[in-house]
Design an enzyme around this catalytic site. Structure first.
Site, PDB file in Angstrom:
ATOM      1  N   SER A 220       0.841  -1.187   0.000  1.00  8.29           N
ATOM      2  CA  SER A 220       0.000   0.000   0.000  1.00  8.29           C
ATOM      3  C   SER A 220       0.878   1.238   0.000  1.00  8.29           C
ATOM      4  O   SER A 220       1.753   1.392   0.853  1.00  8.29           O
ATOM      5  CB  SER A 220      -0.903   0.010   1.243  1.00  8.29           C
ATOM      6  OG  SER A 220      -1.585   1.243   1.348  1.00  8.29           O
ATOM      7  N   GLY A 222      -0.373   4.347   0.245  1.00 12.48           N
ATOM      8  CA  GLY A 222      -1.201   5.434   0.761  1.00 12.48           C
ATOM      9  C   GLY A 222      -2.100   6.017  -0.314  1.00 12.48           C
ATOM     10  O   GLY A 222      -2.712   5.289  -1.107  1.00 12.48           O
ATOM     11  N   ALA A 223      -2.137   7.338  -0.384  1.00 14.95           N
ATOM     12  CA  ALA A 223      -3.016   8.017  -1.344  1.00 14.95           C
ATOM     13  C   ALA A 223      -2.612   7.767  -2.785  1.00 14.95           C
ATOM     14  O   ALA A 223      -3.411   7.994  -3.710  1.00 14.95           O
ATOM     15  CB  ALA A 223      -3.010   9.516  -1.062  1.00 14.95           C
ATOM     16  N   GLY A 251      -6.675  -0.707   5.021  1.00 16.52           N
ATOM     17  CA  GLY A 251      -5.709  -1.678   4.507  1.00 16.52           C
ATOM     18  C   GLY A 251      -6.200  -3.104   4.657  1.00 16.52           C
ATOM     19  O   GLY A 251      -5.922  -3.961   3.807  1.00 16.52           O
ATOM     20  N   ASP A 252      -6.949  -3.361   5.717  1.00 18.73           N
ATOM     21  CA  ASP A 252      -7.494  -4.698   5.938  1.00 18.73           C
ATOM     22  C   ASP A 252      -8.610  -5.003   4.937  1.00 18.73           C
ATOM     23  O   ASP A 252      -8.705  -6.119   4.429  1.00 18.73           O
ATOM     24  CB  ASP A 252      -8.023  -4.815   7.363  1.00 18.73           C
ATOM     25  CG  ASP A 252      -7.000  -4.363   8.391  1.00 18.73           C
ATOM     26  OD1 ASP A 252      -5.803  -4.656   8.199  1.00 18.73           O
ATOM     27  OD2 ASP A 252      -7.382  -3.680   9.362  1.00 18.73           O
TER      28      ASP A 252
END
Length: 315
Positions: A220, A222-223, A251-252
Site C-alpha cells: 500500500s 497510501g493516497a 488496509g485490511d
C-alpha cells in the site's frame, strides 16, 4: 473459506470530533464500537462481501466476550482461544479532514501454553481454508518467530497464506515463503532499511522481500495507490477518492478484496484498490459492502510509473 488469525485483537471505539483540541473537553458528533485487529477487520470485510470466514483469535475478559458477540452479529464464525488477560480496548478520534488520532493499548501477555493453544487452533481450522490471513502485531509473550511457525503450519495444511505484519515478525516469516505479504510503505521501508521516495523505490524494496522468500508483495502506497510484485512482474493501481472519512481498517479491507478476488494477478489488485478506496469513505472501521464499491474507477497498469514521487514518502 478465508480463515483469519489475529494474535492481538481489540475492542475499538471510534469518536468523530469536529476538531481535536488538546487539554479541552472534546464533544463527539458520532461514535461507534467495533471488534478490532487487522485479521478481525479482514474477516469483517469478507463477511460484508457475503463470503464465509472464520476468525481465530485469543479472547479474554469482558472486552473479549464483547468482541466475540459483535463478530457473531456480523455473521462471522469465531474460533476463540481463551486467555487469562483481558482483550485490549483501543480509542480512535476521527476529524472531518481525515486526520485520525489513535490510542492503542498493549494487550494481554500470552503464556507459553496460550501461545501453543493459538497455534493448535489455527492448525485445526486451517483444514477447510483456501486462504489464511495472518495479520497485525504480536502480543507480549509471542516471539517474532511465531508467525514463521504459523506460515509453516498453513502450508503443511495445503492453504495459501497472506501475512500482514511488520518488523522482526515479517522478516522472520519470510524464510517460510508466505504466498503474499502486505506491507504499507512505511513497513516496506523499515524492512529494507532505507527511505522510499518514489514508486520505483517501492518496487525495488518489494523485489528484495521476494528475494528473501515472499512469493508476492502487495504494498500500500497510501493516497498514491497500491503495488503488486509477483512472478509475472509488477503492477500499479489507483482509484480517486473524493473524501477520506476514516482510514481505520482500510488496509485490511484492501487485503480482503485481494483475497476474495483470488489473491493473485492484476484482477485481484484491482479488487484490493476498490475495497480500500471504499473503506476510507466510510465511518470508523466500517467495512465496505459490494454496493459501496466502484470497480470502474480503478486503473491498473503494467507500466509502473517508477519515477513518480510518493505523496507520503517513507523515511
Amino acid at each position: 473459506m478465508i480463515l483469519t488469525v489475529t494474535p492481538n485483537p481489540s475492542l475499538d471505539r471510534t469518536y468523530e470530533v469536529p476538531a481535536l483540541e488538546r487539554g479541552e473537553v472534546n464533544r463527539a458528533s458520532g461514535d461507534r464500537m467495533d471488534p478490532g485487529g487487522k485479521g478481525v477487520n479482514v474477516s469483517r470485510a469478507v463477511a460484508a462481501a457475503g463470503r464465509h470466514t472464520v476468525a481465530v483469535l485469543p479472547l479474554g475478559g469482558a472486552p473479549g466476550a464483547l468482541v466475540a458477540e459483535l463478530l457473531g452479529e456480523q455473521g462471522i464464525e469465531v474460533a476463540p482461544v481463551e486467555v487469562a488477560g483481558a482483550t485490549r480496548s483501543n480509542i480512535a478520534l476521527a476529524e472531518p479532514d481525515g486526520t485520525l488520532t489513535k490510542i492503542n493499548a498493549a494487550g494481554p501477555e500470552l503464556s507459553a501454553d496460550e501461545a501453543a493453544s493459538l497455534l493448535t487452533e489455527v492448525r485445526i481450522q486451517s483444514a477447510g481454508a483456501d486462504w489464511i490471513a495472518c495479520c497485525g502485531s504480536l502480543p507480549r509473550g509471542l516471539q517474532p518467530s511465531w508467525y514463521a511457525e504459523l506460515v509453516a503450519t498453513a502450508h503443511a495444511a495445503g492453504a495459501r497464506i497472506a501475512l500482514d505484519t511488520s518488523g522482526p515478525s515479517l522478516l522472520a516469516a519470510l524464510r517460510e515463503q508466505p504466498d503474499v505479504v502486505k506491507p504499507n510503505v512505511e513497513e516496506l521501508a523499515e524492512a529494507v532499511g532505507r527511505p522510499l521516495h518514489t514508486v520505483g523505490d517501492a518496487v525495488k524494496a518489494a523485489e528484495e522481500l521476494r528475494a528473501l522468500g515472499a512469493r508476492a508483495v502487495l504494498a500500500s502506497l497510501g493516497a498514491d495507490g497500491q503495488l503488486l510484485v509477483d512472478d509475472s512482474g509488477a503492477y500499479f493501481a489507483s482509484a480517486p477518492v473524493e473524501t477520506v472519512r476514516s482510514n481505520v481498517g482500510a488496509g485490511d479491507a484492501s487485503l480482503s478484496g485481494f483475497l476474495i478476488a483470488g489473491g493473485t494477478g492484476p484482477e485481484a489488485l484491482a479488487s484490493a484498490v476498490a475495497h480500500g478506496a471504499a473503506a476510507v469513505q466510510l465511518p470508523g472501521s466500517v467495512m465496505p459492502t459490494p454496493g459501496d464499491l466502484d470497480p470502474a474507477a480503478v486503473r491498473v497498469v503494467a507500466e509502473v510509473p517508477l519515477d513518480r514521487a510518493l505523496t507520503e514518502p517513507a523515511a
